[in-house]
Write an enzyme that holds these catalytic residues in place. Sequence first.
Site, PDB file in Angstrom:
ATOM      1  CG  ASP A  81      37.468  30.734  52.309  1.00  0.00           C
ATOM      2  OD1 ASP A  81      36.496  30.162  54.355  1.00  0.00           O
ATOM      3  OD2 ASP A  81      37.875  31.535  52.128  1.00  0.00           O
ATOM      4  CG  ASN A  85      38.046  39.721  44.323  1.00  0.00           C
ATOM      5  OD1 ASN A  85      37.236  39.517  44.761  1.00  0.00           O
ATOM      6  ND2 ASN A  85      39.083  39.408  44.416  1.00  0.00           N
ATOM      7  CD  GLU A 123      41.230  37.653  46.778  1.00  0.00           C
ATOM      8  OE1 GLU A 123      40.346  37.710  45.667  1.00  0.00           O
ATOM      9  OE2 GLU A 123      41.461  37.678  48.126  1.00  0.00           O
TER      10      GLU A 123
END
Length: 242
Positions: free
Chosen positions: A67, A136, A143
């Site tokens: 990324d 998370n 995500e």
Amino acid sequence: MNIITFDSDDKLNEAAANIIIGQIQTTPRAVIGLATGGTPVGIYKQIVNDYQRGMISFRDVTTFNLDEYVNLPINHPESYRSYMNSNLFDHIDLPASQCHIPDGNAADPAEECRKYDEAIELSGQVDLQLLGLGHNGHIGFNEPAHALIKGTHVVDLAQETLEANARFFDSIDDVPKQAITMGVGTILKAKKILLVVKGADKADIIKRALHGTITTDCPASLLQTHPNLIVLLDSAAAGKLA
Ligand code: F6R
């Protein structure tokens, strides 16, 4: 799934570096997927040491980073390009033309994502993908969401990610709000995945990822479906595993 726990950071970094170097020794033209963030810093340091001791050459290796932030100047110290240069690329013999990081400043981000996927396809399969884990449950910057995207795409970073990455910037307001990330489809296509997780603050999420329900709410839980997953943990991260 092969889970190994280490009682020292040095031993964990050495083990992870050995897996990456071993992959390149058996496959000199290996395609390696790379991660950034706090977790791999010590691993890259160990790889640079091993390179300097003449143990390995990266001449024929190709790398693809997971990324890059969107709209952060490439020479900003916190761009993932700067991170990779200073932690690894500037110190080894990997030709610049063979290291790939998404261009977060591309005029046409959708086209940049398409070209990134095409370059991965053209290189053949990723032999070994290194991953860290977000608090998370994100992998790359995939995500938690109702549905996950297969290929490289632009993503809005979750609030938890902005908060976690604020430590690298002057303030949370300086953390870019978007990134380009490889998709979970591409990550899961790698022949081998090396997930490295450190710290007590990741103990809950690694338990959920490895032993919880497989759900897009915890993207790392999809790794349970991968046939060749190696997980390296420090004892703090492993603290809640049975
Ligand atoms: C980084 C990446 C992220 C990180 C994750 C953990 O390229 O894709 O998924 O691996 O956010 O970051 P650290 O290691 O800083 O806790």
